[in-house]
Design a protein around this motif. Structure first.
Motif, PDB file in Angstrom:
ATOM      1  N   LEU A 200       0.842  -1.196   0.000  1.00 51.63           N
ATOM      2  CA  LEU A 200       0.000   0.000   0.000  1.00 51.63           C
ATOM      3  C   LEU A 200       0.872   1.239   0.000  1.00 51.63           C
ATOM      4  CD1 LEU A 200      -2.810   1.361   0.165  1.00 51.63           C
ATOM      5  CD2 LEU A 200      -2.521   1.376   2.656  1.00 51.63           C
ATOM      6  N   SER A 201       0.558   2.146  -0.914  1.00 51.42           N
ATOM      7  CA  SER A 201       1.128   3.488  -0.909  1.00 51.42           C
ATOM      8  C   SER A 201      -0.022   4.477  -0.858  1.00 51.42           C
ATOM      9  CB  SER A 201       1.969   3.744  -2.167  1.00 51.42           C
ATOM     10  OG  SER A 201       3.109   2.912  -2.206  1.00 51.42           O
ATOM     11  N   VAL A 202       0.172   5.596  -0.157  1.00 51.05           N
ATOM     12  CA  VAL A 202      -0.847   6.646  -0.068  1.00 51.05           C
ATOM     13  C   VAL A 202      -0.203   7.937  -0.559  1.00 51.05           C
ATOM     14  CG1 VAL A 202      -2.494   7.859   1.398  1.00 51.05           C
ATOM     15  CG2 VAL A 202      -1.902   5.479   1.899  1.00 51.05           C
ATOM     16  N   LEU A 203      -0.665   8.405  -1.734  1.00 43.24           N
ATOM     17  CA  LEU A 203      -0.012   9.513  -2.426  1.00 43.24           C
ATOM     18  C   LEU A 203      -0.996  10.652  -2.670  1.00 43.24           C
ATOM     19  CD1 LEU A 203       1.932   7.476  -5.168  1.00 43.24           C
ATOM     20  CD2 LEU A 203       2.645   7.997  -2.818  1.00 43.24           C
ATOM     21  N   PRO A 204      -1.201  11.540  -1.694  1.00 44.03           N
ATOM     22  CA  PRO A 204      -2.071  12.691  -1.936  1.00 44.03           C
ATOM     23  C   PRO A 204      -1.409  13.665  -2.901  1.00 44.03           C
ATOM     24  CG  PRO A 204      -0.988  12.895   0.186  1.00 44.03           C
ATOM     25  CD  PRO A 204      -0.625  11.538  -0.349  1.00 44.03           C
ATOM     26  N   GLY A 205      -2.224  14.363  -3.668  1.00 44.84           N
ATOM     27  CA  GLY A 205      -1.680  15.339  -4.612  1.00 44.84           C
ATOM     28  C   GLY A 205      -2.701  15.717  -5.656  1.00 44.84           C
ATOM     29  N   GLU A 206      -2.279  16.564  -6.560  1.00 45.25           N
ATOM     30  CA  GLU A 206      -3.175  17.030  -7.615  1.00 45.25           C
ATOM     31  C   GLU A 206      -3.547  15.892  -8.554  1.00 45.25           C
ATOM     32  OE1 GLU A 206      -2.463  21.047  -9.431  1.00 45.25           O
ATOM     33  OE2 GLU A 206      -0.512  20.785  -8.479  1.00 45.25           O
ATOM     34  N   GLY A 207      -4.804  15.845  -8.923  1.00 43.89           N
ATOM     35  CA  GLY A 207      -5.254  14.807  -9.828  1.00 43.89           C
ATOM     36  C   GLY A 207      -4.576  14.862 -11.178  1.00 43.89           C
ATOM     37  N   ARG A 208      -4.390  16.086 -11.702  1.00 43.04           N
ATOM     38  CA  ARG A 208      -3.807  16.198 -13.045  1.00 43.04           C
ATOM     39  C   ARG A 208      -2.329  15.867 -13.068  1.00 43.04           C
ATOM     40  NH1 ARG A 208      -4.743  21.705 -11.655  1.00 43.04           N
ATOM     41  NH2 ARG A 208      -2.807  22.905 -11.433  1.00 43.04           N
ATOM     42  N   VAL A 209      -1.713  15.725 -11.888  1.00 47.04           N
ATOM     43  CA  VAL A 209      -0.291  15.349 -11.820  1.00 47.04           C
ATOM     44  C   VAL A 209      -0.154  13.928 -11.268  1.00 47.04           C
ATOM     45  CG1 VAL A 209       1.966  15.885 -10.833  1.00 47.04           C
ATOM     46  CG2 VAL A 209       0.441  17.745 -11.537  1.00 47.04           C
ATOM     47  N   VAL A 210      -0.539  13.740 -10.007  1.00 45.91           N
ATOM     48  CA  VAL A 210      -0.358  12.444  -9.360  1.00 45.91           C
ATOM     49  C   VAL A 210      -1.332  11.410  -9.919  1.00 45.91           C
ATOM     50  CG1 VAL A 210      -0.322  11.223  -7.150  1.00 45.91           C
ATOM     51  CG2 VAL A 210       0.476  13.594  -7.289  1.00 45.91           C
ATOM     52  N   GLY A 211      -2.606  11.795 -10.005  1.00 44.07           N
ATOM     53  CA  GLY A 211      -3.581  10.866 -10.558  1.00 44.07           C
ATOM     54  C   GLY A 211      -3.252  10.471 -11.981  1.00 44.07           C
ATOM     55  N   ASP A 212      -2.876  11.449 -12.784  1.00 41.95           N
ATOM     56  CA  ASP A 212      -2.535  11.165 -14.176  1.00 41.95           C
ATOM     57  C   ASP A 212      -1.326  10.237 -14.268  1.00 41.95           C
ATOM     58  OD1 ASP A 212      -2.997  11.930 -17.106  1.00 41.95           O
ATOM     59  OD2 ASP A 212      -0.885  12.454 -16.854  1.00 41.95           O
ATOM     60  N   ALA A 213      -0.327  10.451 -13.392  1.00 50.10           N
ATOM     61  CA  ALA A 213       0.863   9.591 -13.414  1.00 50.10           C
ATOM     62  C   ALA A 213       0.516   8.154 -13.048  1.00 50.10           C
ATOM     63  CB  ALA A 213       1.921  10.147 -12.461  1.00 50.10           C
ATOM     64  N   ILE A 214      -0.395   7.984 -12.100  1.00 52.66           N
ATOM     65  CA  ILE A 214      -0.823   6.630 -11.722  1.00 52.66           C
ATOM     66  C   ILE A 214      -1.531   5.953 -12.891  1.00 52.66           C
ATOM     67  CG2 ILE A 214      -2.395   5.319 -10.242  1.00 52.66           C
ATOM     68  CD1 ILE A 214      -1.802   7.401  -8.028  1.00 52.66           C
ATOM     69  N   VAL A 215      -2.464   6.669 -13.498  1.00 49.69           N
ATOM     70  CA  VAL A 215      -3.252   6.084 -14.581  1.00 49.69           C
ATOM     71  C   VAL A 215      -2.362   5.701 -15.761  1.00 49.69           C
ATOM     72  CG1 VAL A 215      -5.075   6.554 -16.261  1.00 49.69           C
ATOM     73  CG2 VAL A 215      -5.347   7.308 -13.888  1.00 49.69           C
ATOM     74  N   ARG A 216      -1.408   6.552 -16.072  1.00 49.12           N
ATOM     75  CA  ARG A 216      -0.567   6.323 -17.263  1.00 49.12           C
ATOM     76  C   ARG A 216       0.601   5.372 -17.026  1.00 49.12           C
ATOM     77  NH1 ARG A 216      -1.819   9.706 -21.384  1.00 49.12           N
ATOM     78  NH2 ARG A 216      -3.148  11.498 -20.869  1.00 49.12           N
ATOM     79  N   ALA A 230     -16.216  13.965 -15.923  1.00 45.94           N
ATOM     80  CA  ALA A 230     -15.218  14.445 -16.874  1.00 45.94           C
ATOM     81  C   ALA A 230     -13.877  13.757 -16.645  1.00 45.94           C
ATOM     82  CB  ALA A 230     -15.072  15.964 -16.767  1.00 45.94           C
ATOM     83  N   THR A 231     -13.466  13.644 -15.372  1.00 46.03           N
ATOM     84  CA  THR A 231     -12.208  12.954 -15.063  1.00 46.03           C
ATOM     85  C   THR A 231     -12.317  11.476 -15.400  1.00 46.03           C
ATOM     86  OG1 THR A 231     -11.765  14.531 -13.282  1.00 46.03           O
ATOM     87  CG2 THR A 231     -10.518  12.481 -13.261  1.00 46.03           C
ATOM     88  N   GLY A 232     -13.465  10.868 -15.100  1.00 49.56           N
ATOM     89  CA  GLY A 232     -13.649   9.461 -15.435  1.00 49.56           C
ATOM     90  C   GLY A 232     -13.533   9.202 -16.920  1.00 49.56           C
ATOM     91  N   ARG A 233     -14.068  10.118 -17.725  1.00 47.03           N
ATOM     92  CA  ARG A 233     -13.966   9.957 -19.173  1.00 47.03           C
ATOM     93  C   ARG A 233     -12.501  10.033 -19.614  1.00 47.03           C
ATOM     94  NH1 ARG A 233     -17.415  13.514 -20.327  1.00 47.03           N
ATOM     95  NH2 ARG A 233     -19.195  12.164 -20.720  1.00 47.03           N
ATOM     96  N   ALA A 234     -11.720  10.942 -19.018  1.00 47.25           N
ATOM     97  CA  ALA A 234     -10.298  11.064 -19.366  1.00 47.25           C
ATOM     98  C   ALA A 234      -9.537   9.805 -18.964  1.00 47.25           C
ATOM     99  CB  ALA A 234      -9.699  12.296 -18.686  1.00 47.25           C
ATOM    100  N   ILE A 235      -9.860   9.253 -17.794  1.00 53.67           N
ATOM    101  CA  ILE A 235      -9.213   8.012 -17.363  1.00 53.67           C
ATOM    102  C   ILE A 235      -9.562   6.880 -18.317  1.00 53.67           C
ATOM    103  CG2 ILE A 235      -9.218   6.241 -15.562  1.00 53.67           C
ATOM    104  CD1 ILE A 235      -9.512   8.534 -13.518  1.00 53.67           C
ATOM    105  N   GLY A 236     -10.821   6.826 -18.744  1.00 55.57           N
ATOM    106  CA  GLY A 236     -11.234   5.793 -19.683  1.00 55.57           C
ATOM    107  C   GLY A 236     -10.480   5.870 -21.008  1.00 55.57           C
ATOM    108  N   ALA A 237     -10.184   7.088 -21.449  1.00 55.80           N
ATOM    109  CA  ALA A 237      -9.446   7.250 -22.703  1.00 55.80           C
ATOM    110  C   ALA A 237      -8.034   6.697 -22.580  1.00 55.80           C
ATOM    111  CB  ALA A 237      -9.416   8.724 -23.104  1.00 55.80           C
TER     112      ALA A 237
END
Length: 484
Positions: A200-216, A230-237
């Protein structure tokens, strides 16, 4: 139990490489914590640690009942720190202490449920079609990303972490930037449980930076996201590019339907709870109210009278029913949407103005006089705002209830079980409540239709959502394959 300025990266507590996150008490506006959030490098380290952890025989080779012991231990630790966790969440999110206590209890129950479900989960021995034995088994994906919202952090965290760990994965959790404290505190408890480091890692931060890095990240094999459409659609893409499975629990504009034969005492209590609990900051809030014309005036009058008596105040006060919104910026956004409703021609029956003074408060607000196709009736407000509309014909009602891009939840109030069943099956919603609202069971799958999401959480199948299915054929014939 307030966390220090550290984040959990691959089983180690350290300062984050990202910018400072400042969290404030919504009831006072006072800053309660400053934490260096995660950066892209922290994501990379967390994924690498997760990959090592899931490959380590110390975790990989555990039998299901042995993994279940860790989940049960985490549940006990959450229970043991329940009041501290609840108060921390109230300070961070503004939610009422009664609600945060319930959310903490839900989180503990979720870990305990998935421990039990894991012990009883079975593969399948499928019917053979030849001289072989056929089996279907489920295996862990590896490292999964979990991105959770600010409106119910610890419960949402548990709904992703518990089944993912049960399935044998490692989890990289990104809590919302606005409300990271209780997720970090949960990370401390998971560490104290003895769970092997890196899972388990817990990484708070901006979605467009940390979240995007996780997804990609190529090492992340699945993402489970709860948040905006809107964010869900971007993650789906991105998931489509990676050929990666996702679970998306997104927005809602849920209809609540009142038939003329309904018990109006239950209706009034249920409608008020469905929209104004959590200060309306809930994806399943019953924000569109369809009331039969025969009882419309009576229901609205009773709702307005009772809404005006709801206790608005700080979350730490046990008497509070409607706590402040999560931030002043969000409160201002809700206020602006009510102002727009006025411009659309809405009647404001109660509320409708932010009070003077400190705190991100907004009063329970009831509107009517709008068409279902108005922006106010179509867009998610995510605040204590109810829009009422009359109806006379069931077919027209169903058409208008379904005339939304969302399909998350629905409430139906009637004494006639035939009507209830018929309309429940016709309405496009992942969850339908009949003569109740906003009740949940971790054993019952939850998710949305249309732009409200993809996939399901909870239930025994919730573990399988974090697995890859494999078929195994065991040859039983003594003879060589005839073709060769």
């Amino acid at each position: 139990m307030q966390p220090a300025d550290e984040i959990l990266v691959g089983g180690k507590w350290r300062g984050g490489s990202g910018p400072v996150i400042e969290t404030a008490d919504p009831a006072t506006g006072q800053v309660i914590a400053r934490i260096h959030g995660a950066g892209v490098d922290d994501v990379a380290d967390a994924v690498r640690a997760g990959q090592r952890a899931v490959a380590d025989p110390a975790w990989r080779d555990l039998l299901p009942h042995e993994r279940a012991r860790y989940l049960a231990r985490i549940a006990d630790l959450v229970d043991g720190h329940a009041e501290d966790l609840a108060r921390l969440q109230t300070a961070d999110t503004g939610k009422s202490i009664n609600e945060t206590r319930a959310l903490v209890a839900s989180a503990a129950g979720t870990f305990r449920y998935f421990a039990a479900a894991l012990e009883t989960l079975e593969g399948a021995l499928t019917p053979s079609r030849g001289p072989y034995l056929t089996m279907s088994v489920h295996e862990p994906i590896g490292v999964v990303g979990a991105i959770t919202p600010w409106n119910s952090p610890i419960a949402s965290d548990a709904q992703k972490i518990a089944p993912a760990l049960a399935a044998g994965n490692a989890v990289v959790l990104k809590p919302a930037e606005w409300t990271p404290l209780v997720s970090l505190a949960l990370g401390r408890l998971v560490t104290d449980s003895g769970l092997p480091p890196g899972l388990l890692s817990v990484l708070p931060g901006e979605g467009r930076v940390v979240g995007d890095a996780i997804v990609r990240h190529p090492g992340v094999g699945k993402v489970s996201f709860t948040g905006g459409t809107a964010t869900g659609r971007a993650i789906g893409a991105v998931a489509a590019e990676k050929i990666m499975p996702v679970s998306l629990e997104l927005g809602g504009k849920s209809p609540t339907i009142v038939f003329p034969d309904a018990d109006l005492d239950q209706v009034v209590a249920g409608v008020l709870f469905g929209i104004f609990s959590s200060s309306g900051q809930s994806c399943i809030a019953g924000s569109r109210l369809f009331v039969h014309a025969d009882v419309y005036d009576e229901v609205l009058a009773r709702l307005v009278e009772r809404a005006g008596k709801l206790r608005v105040g700080p979350g730490v006060d046990p008497a509070t029913q409607v706590a402040p919104l999560v931030t002043h910026a969000h409160r201002d956004r809700v206020a602006a949407m009510v102002d727009r409703a006025r411009d659309e021609g809405a009647r404001v029956l109660c509320g409708g103005r932010a009070p003077d003074g400190p705190g991100a408060y907004y009063p329970p607000t009831i509107l009517d006089g709008l068409d279902n196709d108005s922006a106010t009736c179509q867009e998610e407000i995510f605040g204590p705002v109810l829009v009422a509309l009359p109806f006379a014909d069931e077919d027209d009602l169903v058409a208008r209830a379904n005339a939304s891009v969302y399909g998350l939840a629905c409430g139906i109030w009637t004494r006639d079980y035939r009507t209830a069943w018929r309309v429940a099956r016709r309405v496009e919603a992942g969850t339908v409540w009949i003569n109740t609202y906003k009740q949940f069971s971790v054993s019952t799958p939850f998710g949305g239709m249309k732009e409200s999401g993809l996939g399901r959480e909870k239930g025994r199948e919730g573990i399988l959502a974090y697995t890859r299915q494999k078929s195994v054929y065991l040859g039983l014939s003594e003879d060589p394959l005839p073709w060769a």
